[in-house]
Write an enzyme that holds these catalytic residues in place. Structure first.
Site, PDB file in Angstrom:
ATOM      1  N   LYS A 127       0.879  -1.177   0.000  1.00 56.97           N
ATOM      2  CA  LYS A 127       0.000   0.000   0.000  1.00 56.97           C
ATOM      3  C   LYS A 127       0.910   1.219   0.000  1.00 56.97           C
ATOM      4  O   LYS A 127       2.033   1.148   0.481  1.00 56.97           O
ATOM      5  CB  LYS A 127      -0.852   0.024   1.264  1.00 56.97           C
ATOM      6  CG  LYS A 127      -1.782  -1.162   1.394  1.00 56.97           C
ATOM      7  CD  LYS A 127      -3.229  -0.716   1.257  1.00 56.97           C
ATOM      8  CE  LYS A 127      -4.186  -1.779   1.736  1.00 56.97           C
ATOM      9  NZ  LYS A 127      -4.444  -1.687   3.153  1.00 56.97           N
ATOM     10  N   HIS A 130       1.746   6.945   2.303  1.00 56.68           N
ATOM     11  CA  HIS A 130       1.131   8.217   1.921  1.00 56.68           C
ATOM     12  C   HIS A 130       1.322   9.279   3.003  1.00 56.68           C
ATOM     13  O   HIS A 130       1.933   9.031   4.042  1.00 56.68           O
ATOM     14  CB  HIS A 130      -0.333   8.035   1.562  1.00 56.68           C
ATOM     15  CG  HIS A 130      -1.153   7.450   2.665  1.00 56.68           C
ATOM     16  ND1 HIS A 130      -1.411   8.131   3.811  1.00 56.68           N
ATOM     17  CD2 HIS A 130      -1.733   6.238   2.782  1.00 56.68           C
ATOM     18  CE1 HIS A 130      -2.151   7.371   4.588  1.00 56.68           C
ATOM     19  NE2 HIS A 130      -2.347   6.201   3.997  1.00 56.68           N
ATOM     20  N   HIS A 133       0.927   8.620   6.659  1.00 59.33           N
ATOM     21  CA  HIS A 133       1.935   7.881   7.420  1.00 59.33           C
ATOM     22  C   HIS A 133       3.055   8.771   7.915  1.00 59.33           C
ATOM     23  O   HIS A 133       3.831   8.381   8.771  1.00 59.33           O
ATOM     24  CB  HIS A 133       2.564   6.780   6.552  1.00 59.33           C
ATOM     25  CG  HIS A 133       1.682   5.600   6.393  1.00 59.33           C
ATOM     26  ND1 HIS A 133       1.195   5.207   5.177  1.00 59.33           N
ATOM     27  CD2 HIS A 133       1.178   4.734   7.292  1.00 59.33           C
ATOM     28  CE1 HIS A 133       0.434   4.144   5.333  1.00 59.33           C
ATOM     29  NE2 HIS A 133       0.398   3.833   6.608  1.00 59.33           N
TER      30      HIS A 133
END
Ligand code: ARG
Length: 577
Positions: A127, A130, A133
């Site tokens: 994932k 982004h 985070h």
């Protein structure tokens, strides 16, 4: 360095009856208005103990401590004893400490002999890493640095989300629509597109969910084919994460993610069951937390597969046994508050008294000016792109402002753009109390004038430039800082700056206790503003050598303290900008 507050409490305890030095230290105040002294001692509590009016006690105490060398003046005002520090003494203590300790100024040994685990970042494999985070990553990194500076032994853990039903989905999607080349070329973007496709298709064909669950079950059972795909997704993803960590200058001691605990789950299940904590509920196993007004903790699903919460319990037990932590800190978004409350409670119910040493450090949400993010819909902003854009824009700003025109080589310019651009994004993360939600706004992040990273870094570079231009005098005063004539730095603006430098070690302690890097961020902004005021109000590079040396020493200490503060935030302090 002398703890003046403690020292004052000791002196006062000799002048009053009935209160210990520690108790006095508790009630000593630091007046907001410096006209009321640097420290003030309220005498109300003493009135009963000494059977006298507080005003009379204040007057008596003021008189008996007035002769102390550390004070320039002591006066009683009403029930208060107001104490003014001797600026020369104060300056000498503070500046000799900074000159001696340098990069270590502010370090303490509070945590000596204790180990603190700081778990942070912990992105999910396959994932995107982004913008959401970034908070855990940057705040966690700073908390780690603060604990290290407080003398703790530290372990940085990246609890990668590398396990769970989503891998069933990913593998299912890859098998149906995937292509090896695409994954190799751009792993996360490709894997993400599979994930998005899976959810689109599953809406039309719910049997896909079933297939994904079965696939994950095979992965948990260690089936070769599933395991290989999973390992490959993990390796490729980690490569991408490492690029971001490199840009941020962040490292970990362990990447033991959720999968690491897959073989440590049975033991947890057995233990929970032996301790009579497991309950069956609609085929699933739960721990009932009703007594604590919490929803039940779901330990295994009806198909027997393990869950996020179970892996967290296994991880905590492992960490206690493996590292024997004094503190086990989790830097994880506040959306997971309930999750942490639940499993901390389960660990406590298992009889582990170290449950109290597990700390969840939550933080608020980041949103974008453009609106919210959603992984499932592919609406994300990649952190790597944000960092690149920050460096790019900084390069432009530096050019435009021509701050460094002719002063920096192309190479230095590039290096500076990186330090400042990335530092700006990190500083921005650490500026607000971490629990607040906030909106990421470019205009604010890269502003050189506001209370921002570039502003603080620029102030540092400015102080460095002053020191460079008087190298000889600086070396002379650093060789004998105690010999500097402190009377030249007794002005209000010099003294304000000194006070902030003096308080830096305490700011580090406060930041650690509160798990709040913004205490440091605030403090370095204050020092930068205070230095700029001093720089503006006074001439540093004067002809008089004694005066110049004293002022250089103060400049040196301000620069050093800013540098140490930035280091605790994980941000570089450029010598030139
Ligand atoms: N991987 C999770 C996420 O991205 C965060 C993990 C937090 N740490 C933990 N021990 N549960 O949401």
């Amino acid at each position: 360095m002398i703890d003046f507050k403690k020292e004052i409490a000791r002196v006062l305890s000799g002048a009053v009856e009935g209160l210990s030095a520690d108790e006095i230290q508790e009630i000593l105040e630091i007046p907001a208005d410096t006209k009321l002294g640097d420290y003030a001692f309220p005498c109300f509590r003493l009135a009963k103990l000494m059977r006298k009016a507080p005003q009379a006690i204040a007057a008596q105490v003021a008189e008996s401590v007035a002769g102390e060398a550390m004070f320039s003046k002591v006066e009683s005002v009403g029930a208060y004893v107001n104490m003014f520090m001797d600026r020369g003494e104060f300056g000498r203590h503070t500046l000799t400490a900074v000159a001696a300790e340098k990069d270590e100024f502010g370090r303490s040994d509070l945590g000596k002999g204790k180990l603190a685990i700081v778990e942070f970042s912990s992105p999910n494999i396959a994932k995107p890493f982004h913008i959401g985070h970034i908070r855990s990553t940057v705040i966690g990194n700073s908390i780690y640095k603060i604990y290290d500076f407080l003398g703790y032994q530290t372990v940085r853990i990246n609890h990668l989300g590398d396990y769970g039903t989503q891998f069933g989905k990913m593998i299912t999607a890859y098998r149906r629509w995937g292509n090896r080349q695409d994954v190799e070329q751009s792993p996360i973007k490709t894997l993400l597109s599979y994930y998005v496709k899976f959810h689109e298709e599953a809406e039309k064909d719910p049997s896909l969910e079933e297939e994904a669950r079965a696939t994950f079950a095979r992965l948990e059972n260690g089936e070769k084919e599933e395991k290989e795909l999973w390992q490959w997704f993990r390796d490729e993803s980690l490569k991408e994460f490492m690029r971001v960590y490199d840009m941020l200058g962040i490292e970990f001691d362990s990447y033991a993610g959720e999968s690491f605990y897959s073989d440590k789950m049975q033991r947890v299940l057995d233990e929970l069951s032996d301790k009579g904590l497991l309950k069956e509920s609609a085929g699933a196993q739960i721990v009932d937390l009703e007594e604590y007004k919490l929803p039940p903790a779901l330990i295994t699903k009806s198909d027997g597969s393990s869950l996020y919460i179970t892996r967290d319990i296994a991880a905590a037990i492992y960490r206690k046994e493996h590292y024997n932590f004094h503190k086990n800190i989790y830097v994880v978004a506040s959306q997971q508050n309930l999750h942490f409350q639940q499993w901390f409670k389960v660990v406590e119910m298992m009889g582990y008294d170290w449950a109290k040493d597990c700390v969840h450090v939550p933080f608020g949400l980041v949103s974008l000016e453009e609106g919210t993010m959603s992984t499932r819909h592919g609406r994300v902003v990649f952190l790597e792109d944000v960092l690149k854009r920050a460096v790019e824009q900084t390069r432009q700003i530096i050019h435009e402002k021509s701050i460094s025109k002719g002063r920096l080589s192309e190479e230095e310019m590039e290096e500076t753009a990186k330090m400042v651009g990335i530092g700006a994004v990190m500083f921005n993360e650490l500026s607000n109390a971490k629990i607040k939600d906030y909106t990421f706004a470019w205009g604010k992040v890269l502003n050189f004038e506001g209370e921002t990273g570039p502003y603080v870094q620029y102030t540092h570079a400015r102080a460095a430039a002053v020191l460079r231009s008087a190298e000889e005098s600086l070396q002379a005063v650093l060789a004998d800082p105690a010999g500097a004539d402190m009377s030249y730095i007794g002005s209000d603006s010099a003294y304000q700056l000194l006070r902030l430098i003096y308080r830096f070690p305490q700011a580090v302690v406060d930041a650690g206790e509160k798990y709040e890097p913004s205490v440091i961020t605030r403090h370095v902004v204050d020092i930068a503003q205070s230095f700029n005021k001093f720089y503006h109000d006074e001439h540093i590079l004067v002809d008089d050598e004694a005066e110049k040396r004293a002022k250089l020493l103060l400049t040196y200490a301000a620069k050093q303290t800013i540098k140490n503060g930035l280091a605790l935030l994980g941000i570089a302090a450029p010598e030139r900008m």
